[in-house]
Structure formats: C-alpha cells, structure tokens
Design an enzyme around this catalytic site. Sequence first.
Site, PDB file in Angstrom:
ATOM      1  N   ASP A  81      29.893  43.677  43.780  1.00 54.34           N
ATOM      2  CA  ASP A  81      30.118  44.822  43.356  1.00 54.34           C
ATOM      3  C   ASP A  81      29.225  44.727  42.621  1.00 54.34           C
ATOM      4  O   ASP A  81      28.819  46.046  42.031  1.00 54.34           O
ATOM      5  CB  ASP A  81      31.617  44.769  42.621  1.00 54.34           C
ATOM      6  CG  ASP A  81      32.804  44.583  43.630  1.00 54.34           C
ATOM      7  OD1 ASP A  81      32.712  44.951  44.768  1.00 54.34           O
ATOM      8  OD2 ASP A  81      33.712  44.273  43.134  1.00 54.34           O
ATOM      9  N   LYS A  90      40.813  38.714  46.513  1.00 53.00           N
ATOM     10  CA  LYS A  90      39.289  38.398  45.926  1.00 53.00           C
ATOM     11  C   LYS A  90      39.478  36.815  45.227  1.00 53.00           C
ATOM     12  O   LYS A  90      38.670  36.634  45.307  1.00 53.00           O
ATOM     13  CB  LYS A  90      38.723  39.020  45.128  1.00 53.00           C
ATOM     14  CG  LYS A  90      38.576  40.997  45.620  1.00 53.00           C
ATOM     15  CD  LYS A  90      37.550  41.477  44.529  1.00 53.00           C
ATOM     16  CE  LYS A  90      37.534  43.414  45.615  1.00 53.00           C
ATOM     17  NZ  LYS A  90      36.691  44.510  45.064  1.00 53.00           N
TER      18      LYS A  90
END
Length: 273
Positions: free
Chosen positions: A101, A65
Amino acid sequence: MKRAFVVGYPISHSRSPLIHGFWLKELGIQGSYERIAVEPAAFETFVRTLAEQGFVGGNVTVPHKEAAFRLASVDDPVARDLEAVNTLWFEGSQLKGMNTDVTGFLANLDQEAPGWSAGMKQAVVLGAGGASRAILYGLLQRGAERILLINRTLERAEALARHFGTKVTALAWDQAETALAGAELVVNTTSLGMKGQPPLDLDLSRLPKSALVTDIVYVPLETPLLAAARQARLATVDGLGMLLHQAVPGFERWFGARPEVTPQLRALVLADI
Ligand code: ATR
C-alpha cells in the site's frame, strides 16, 4: 501455468483480476489470477493449502490482512509496521508476505505529480484507519516534517500520532480547515466522498495555491474533494493510480516480469468503475 489469487470476504467488488488479467495478456504470460471468497474462519486453512492447490501467491484484502501477517514470514518493514499483509508469495516452500500500500501510494504521486515530495514541510491527512497508517508511513519516509492528522474520532488519531511520534499531530475534525493553511499536501483517507457516502465537504480557501490534493477514494474518480480542488485551480491526483501501482510488486514476484501502469490499463479499470 502459474496460478495467483485475490482472497477476501466479500470479494466480488475487487478490480484486481482486471488489472492482473490485463498484464498477463499484455506480457504474454501463461498464468491465471482468480478471485476467491473465503470466510474468516476458513482463512488459515486456505493459506496452509496454497502450495498443494498450485498457487504461486496472491493478494489479500479485507478482512484477512492482519491474519495474513500472522501466517506469513514477513521481512518487509512496512508490513511489520502496519501489522498487515496484502501480498503473499512463495520463496521455495516458505510463504512470504509484504504490504504494497505504501509503495502504491507513493508511486502514484511520483508518476502523476513528479517532485511532489521535494522539501515537503507540512501535510494534512484526513482519517485514521488502516489506509491512513500506510500513508503516514509513506509521507514520513519521504521526509515530511510535520503531519496534521485529522479524524472524526479524535482518540483514533491520537493513538496513531503516538505510534509515529512527534512529527504527527492529532487534531479534531473541526480543526481541518485551519490546518490547511501552510499545507503542501492534503490526503483524504476516509470513506467520505465514496459513492453512496456523504461528500467530504471542506473549504479549501486557506490552502496555499501550490498545494496538491489527493484522495484514496476512486469511486467516483473525481470525488467532491477533488472537484472542489480543481475548481480552486489546485493540483489534484485521483486514487485510482494507488490501486494500480500497489499491484505491481505482487505480479512481479508471481510471474517474474515487472508490469507497467499505463494509460491503457487506467482506461480499462476506469470503464469498470
Ligand atoms: P481504512 O482501513 O480504509 O482506512 P477504516 O479503518 O474503517 O478504513 O477507517 C475509515 C476512516 O474513515 C476513519 O478515519 C473514519 O473515521 P472514524 O475513525 O471516526 O470512524 C472515517 N470515516 C468514515 N465515515 C466517516 C464520516 N461519515 N465522517 C467522517 N469520517 C468518517
């Protein structure tokens, strides 16, 4: 046919192919969503060859990420703050990145516990890793006045509290039960309670009766924390919805239709847990 992917290392555990496969079928879209294992040393080459492989975009998971954040063009303020990208897509020839997220976490609570953030004064967040950072961001965005951040390693909580400013206070692990008094929301972002890990063993008796308890762990769906909360007749939201909702913005960008998080999708993923 549009091709999308989820890339990680390892990747075999990812349930994202199940989610996107369900939506592709349900919406009648000609597309694919592939699981791809790429070692850290090969990630940059993988990203730089996405267009020539015919990909329209995809998801990025552990441990890539942060590398994805560096390689993509990022306008999304959430990804910029977290310095992590979990969703890639093309706008023309430009590879863009965002982080879903926070919206996944918030959308899950909005769907399962409507009105949960109205007038939120105090929340307790357990854990100080990457997931915690996204959740702190989301809670502050929703107007939390005070967040008590509790972590086994106090220094990590202190560093995160400094990053977010005066509304976040770092506390040691042994302060957790005291911190619950006056909290309207409790969020577990640690791996405690996950299958194969020790349970998160907290005495919830100081929590106000109106408090909401949520866990980002979803294997098992009912973690020891959620079971204890339910026994104490507190409202609970499990972590599976966060996984489902965080997938929505990517699908919409790659395939051009906004999918829904339905009970059928939940049941499908649940059967795989
Ligand atoms: P993520 O990106 O999913 O948040 P992470 O960065 O590895 O993952 O963070 C894991 C979190 O779980 C941390 O808050 C970690 O606490 P430490 O910072 O002290 O390591 C917490 N955690 C993991 N195992 C734990 C345990 N046995 N007891 C308490 N906390 C634990």
